[in-house]
Enzyme design. Structure first.
Site, PDB file in Angstrom:
ATOM      1  N   ALA A   1      23.368  20.969   3.241  1.00  0.00           N
ATOM      2  CA  ALA A   1      21.845  21.081   3.243  1.00  0.00           C
ATOM      3  C   ALA A   1      21.301  19.805   3.121  1.00  0.00           C
ATOM      4  O   ALA A   1      20.114  19.393   3.002  1.00  0.00           O
ATOM      5  CB  ALA A   1      21.345  22.105   2.337  1.00  0.00           C
TER       6      ALA A   1
ATOM      7  N   GLY B   1      20.659  16.914   8.837  1.00  0.00           N
ATOM      8  CA  GLY B   1      20.957  17.780   9.815  1.00  0.00           C
ATOM      9  C   GLY B   1      20.124  19.024   9.791  1.00  0.00           C
ATOM     10  O   GLY B   1      19.042  19.350   9.284  1.00  0.00           O
TER      11      GLY B   1
ATOM     12  N   GLY C   1      21.164  21.809   8.389  1.00  0.00           N
ATOM     13  CA  GLY C   1      20.772  22.548   7.281  1.00  0.00           C
ATOM     14  C   GLY C   1      19.869  22.226   6.291  1.00  0.00           C
ATOM     15  O   GLY C   1      19.270  22.961   5.605  1.00  0.00           O
TER      16      GLY C   1
ATOM     17  N   TYR D   1      37.651  21.685  16.800  1.00  0.00           N
ATOM     18  CA  TYR D   1      36.294  22.219  16.540  1.00  0.00           C
ATOM     19  C   TYR D   1      35.743  23.408  17.282  1.00  0.00           C
ATOM     20  O   TYR D   1      35.274  24.326  16.849  1.00  0.00           O
ATOM     21  CB  TYR D   1      35.335  20.974  17.198  1.00  0.00           C
ATOM     22  CG  TYR D   1      33.825  21.437  16.940  1.00  0.00           C
ATOM     23  CD1 TYR D   1      33.188  21.543  15.560  1.00  0.00           C
ATOM     24  CD2 TYR D   1      32.926  21.592  17.941  1.00  0.00           C
ATOM     25  CE1 TYR D   1      31.840  21.756  15.419  1.00  0.00           C
ATOM     26  CE2 TYR D   1      31.794  21.830  17.695  1.00  0.00           C
ATOM     27  CZ  TYR D   1      31.161  22.078  16.588  1.00  0.00           C
ATOM     28  OH  TYR D   1      29.886  22.317  16.393  1.00  0.00           O
TER      29      TYR D   1
HETATM   30  N1  LIG Z   1      24.354  19.362  16.269  1.00  0.00           N
HETATM   31  C1  LIG Z   1      24.659  20.216  17.323  1.00  0.00           C
HETATM   32  O1  LIG Z   1      24.440  19.940  18.323  1.00  0.00           O
HETATM   33  C2  LIG Z   1      25.485  21.324  16.884  1.00  0.00           C
HETATM   34  C3  LIG Z   1      25.649  22.107  17.935  1.00  0.00           C
HETATM   35  C4  LIG Z   1      26.376  23.393  17.877  1.00  0.00           C
HETATM   36  C5  LIG Z   1      26.396  23.814  16.627  1.00  0.00           C
HETATM   37  N2  LIG Z   1      26.354  22.959  15.579  1.00  0.00           N
HETATM   38  C6  LIG Z   1      26.666  23.142  14.034  1.00  0.00           C
HETATM   39  O2  LIG Z   1      25.655  23.147  13.259  1.00  0.00           O
HETATM   40  C7  LIG Z   1      26.163  23.100  11.981  1.00  0.00           C
HETATM   41  C8  LIG Z   1      25.455  21.834  11.226  1.00  0.00           C
HETATM   42  O3  LIG Z   1      25.585  20.803  11.926  1.00  0.00           O
HETATM   43  P1  LIG Z   1      24.799  19.275  12.153  1.00  0.00           P
HETATM   44  O4  LIG Z   1      24.388  19.303  13.502  1.00  0.00           O
HETATM   45  O5  LIG Z   1      23.370  19.681  11.237  1.00  0.00           O
HETATM   46  O6  LIG Z   1      25.624  18.269  11.449  1.00  0.00           O
HETATM   47  P2  LIG Z   1      25.471  17.201  10.440  1.00  0.00           P
HETATM   48  O7  LIG Z   1      24.151  16.471  10.549  1.00  0.00           O
HETATM   49  O8  LIG Z   1      26.761  16.483  10.429  1.00  0.00           O
HETATM   50  O9  LIG Z   1      25.535  18.027   9.297  1.00  0.00           O
HETATM   51  C9  LIG Z   1      26.695  18.690   8.640  1.00  0.00           C
HETATM   52  C10 LIG Z   1      26.703  18.908   7.098  1.00  0.00           C
HETATM   53  O10 LIG Z   1      27.876  19.659   6.780  1.00  0.00           O
HETATM   54  C11 LIG Z   1      28.281  18.922   5.692  1.00  0.00           C
HETATM   55  N3  LIG Z   1      29.623  19.067   5.304  1.00  0.00           N
HETATM   56  C12 LIG Z   1      30.545  18.582   6.015  1.00  0.00           C
HETATM   57  N4  LIG Z   1      31.775  18.641   5.631  1.00  0.00           N
HETATM   58  C13 LIG Z   1      31.517  19.244   4.180  1.00  0.00           C
HETATM   59  C14 LIG Z   1      32.498  19.783   3.455  1.00  0.00           C
HETATM   60  N5  LIG Z   1      33.716  19.362   3.336  1.00  0.00           N
HETATM   61  N6  LIG Z   1      31.990  20.301   2.255  1.00  0.00           N
HETATM   62  C15 LIG Z   1      30.587  20.688   2.151  1.00  0.00           C
HETATM   63  N7  LIG Z   1      29.794  20.418   3.210  1.00  0.00           N
HETATM   64  C16 LIG Z   1      30.323  19.565   4.389  1.00  0.00           C
HETATM   65  C17 LIG Z   1      27.814  17.531   5.549  1.00  0.00           C
HETATM   66  O11 LIG Z   1      27.758  16.814   4.361  1.00  0.00           O
HETATM   67  P3  LIG Z   1      27.867  15.244   4.465  1.00  0.00           P
HETATM   68  O12 LIG Z   1      26.817  14.743   4.801  1.00  0.00           O
HETATM   69  O13 LIG Z   1      28.277  14.900   3.157  1.00  0.00           O
HETATM   70  O14 LIG Z   1      29.048  14.997   5.416  1.00  0.00           O
HETATM   71  C18 LIG Z   1      26.365  17.903   6.289  1.00  0.00           C
HETATM   72  O15 LIG Z   1      25.549  18.020   5.455  1.00  0.00           O
HETATM   73  C19 LIG Z   1      27.663  22.707  11.946  1.00  0.00           C
HETATM   74  O16 LIG Z   1      28.274  23.983  11.579  1.00  0.00           O
HETATM   75  C20 LIG Z   1      27.910  22.443  13.459  1.00  0.00           C
HETATM   76  O17 LIG Z   1      29.133  22.842  14.052  1.00  0.00           O
HETATM   77  C21 LIG Z   1      25.875  21.630  15.667  1.00  0.00           C
END
Ligand SMILES: NC(=O)c1ccc[n+]([C@@H]2O[C@H](COP(=O)([O-])OP(=O)(O)OC[C@H]3O[C@@H](n4cnc5c(N)ncnc54)[C@H](OP(=O)(O)O)[C@@H]3O)[C@@H](O)[C@H]2O)c1
Length: 317
Positions: A48, A51, A53, A201
């Site tokens: 959270a 992005g 979250g 992924y």
């Molecule tokens: N963005 C898109 O277009 C898209 C499309 C489809 C699905 N999604 C899904 O949406 C979800 C959120 O992604 P987002 O786009 O917001 O990406 P993001 O901005 O990279 O955020 C990902 C979050 O996950 C955390 N994270 C990564 N590894 C972790 C770990 N080992 N333990 C705890 N937290 C961890 C990150 O923490 P850090 O900041 O510390 O790394 C960050 O807070 C994901 O599940 C992704 O697969 C995204």
């Protein structure tokens, strides 16, 4: 004539800049219009600190819930908690350490949470990694499968009694449209025989949907419901491991969703009244969405459940 064409060409970037928000709105219509307020409700959002979250946590806090930001980087989490507190006026935004790449950290998070909180109404399994070079979690799981699927599987399992005691309650797991390219290779779940970062992924996002379906099936009648979500294509840090994807995201940044738009379907599944009947379904743009044939396969869902229990040392029932 050439002068006019040149002028049009020069004006094109300006036109795109002005039109982009409208185009984005047209392309991605899903908005959570629920007016539900959440005083007295407790929510956990993984990943959270940035992005989707972060925006999901903000929306839940805005509606009065006590929100736990479950982050691997507590410092980043604290900054975001402050920001959300100031923006929403809700002081009940708390940060707790959770590294989904380490089952010890997941168990410690759950233990402290269970000791601290009487209730859990909303669990958002949001955190995720994409296109990592081949690497393993502290427990030797391939990073995508380990963080995106197994980490959330264990977390949900550890919090399940609390969710049941707090029913009606919900588990929302953020998957992706990319699951369509995913396959569950049981003989190569940890990518040791062959590995492709993009496909890894996709496999983990397919696992998110299969997990949600099986969870919903097992929780029937308990008052706990489960949903998986595709948030859309969202301008976030998810692409951090791929220069090509970073470049693409930058190029199309005007046309893809903002994180706030990307949070709408998670929020919709977490709070919309009357959604219980759709437990186990997959959502995109705040509507039920089509999933791949593999994602509808109950046999694979059951087997993945059993294999996940086995890998995590969870007794099978
Ligand atoms: N963005 C898109 O277009 C898209 C499309 C489809 C699905 N999604 C899904 O949406 C979800 C959120 O992604 P987002 O786009 O917001 O990406 P993001 O901005 O990279 O955020 C990902 C979050 O996950 C955390 N994270 C990564 N590894 C972790 C770990 N080992 N333990 C705890 N937290 C961890 C990150 O923490 P850090 O900041 O510390 O790394 C960050 O807070 C994901 O599940 C992704 O697969 C995204």
């Amino acid at each position: 004539m050439i002068g006019v064409l040149l002028l049009l060409l020069l004006l094109l970037p300006l036109f795109l800049y002005i039109a982009a928000p409208q185009v984005r709105k047209m392309l991605f219509s899903g908005v959570c219009t629920s007016t539900v307020q959440l005083p007295g409700k407790v929510a956990v959002v993984t990943g959270a600190n940035t992005g989707i979250g972060k925006e999901t946590a903000k929306e839940l806090a805005q509606r009065g819930a006590r929100v736990y930001l479950a982050c691997r980087d507590v410092q980043k989490g604290e900054l975001v908690a402050k920001e959300i507190q100031i923006m929403t006026g809700n002081q009940q935004v708390l940060v707790r350490k959770l590294d989904l790449a380490d089952t010890k950290s997941i168990r410690a998070f759950a233990k402290d949470f269970l000791a601290e909180e009487k209730h859990l109404h909303i669990l958002i399994n949001n955190a995720g990694v994409m296109m990592c070079p081949y690497s393993k979690t502290a427990d030797g799981f391939e990073m995508h499968m380990g963080v995106n699927h197994l980490g959330h599987f264990l977390l949900t399992h550890l919090l399940l009694e609390k969710l049941k005691e707090s029913a009606p309650s919900r588990v929302v797991t953020v998957s992706s449209l990319a699951h369509h390219l995913g396959r569950i290779h049981f003989h190569n779940l940890q990518g040791e025989k062959f590995y492709n970062a993009s496909l890894a992924y996709c496999h983990s996002k397919l696992a998110n949907i299969l997990f949600t379906q099986e969870l919903a099936r097992r929780l029937k009648g308990s008052g706990v419901t489960a949903y998986s979500v595709h948030p859309g294509t969202v301008n976030s840090e998810l692409v951090r491991h791929s220069s090509f994807m970073k470049w693409m995201w930058w190029l199309f940044s005007f046309f893809i969703k903002t994180p706030q738009q990307g949070a709408q379907t998670s929020l919709y599944c977490a709070i919309t009244e009357g959604l219980e009947i759709l437990s186990g379904h997959h959502f995109s743009d705040c509507s039920v969405a089509w999933v791949s044939a593999q994602a509808r396969n109950e046999t694979i869902a059951r087997r993945l459940w059993d294999v996940s229990c086995d890998l995590l040392g969870i007794p099978m029932d």
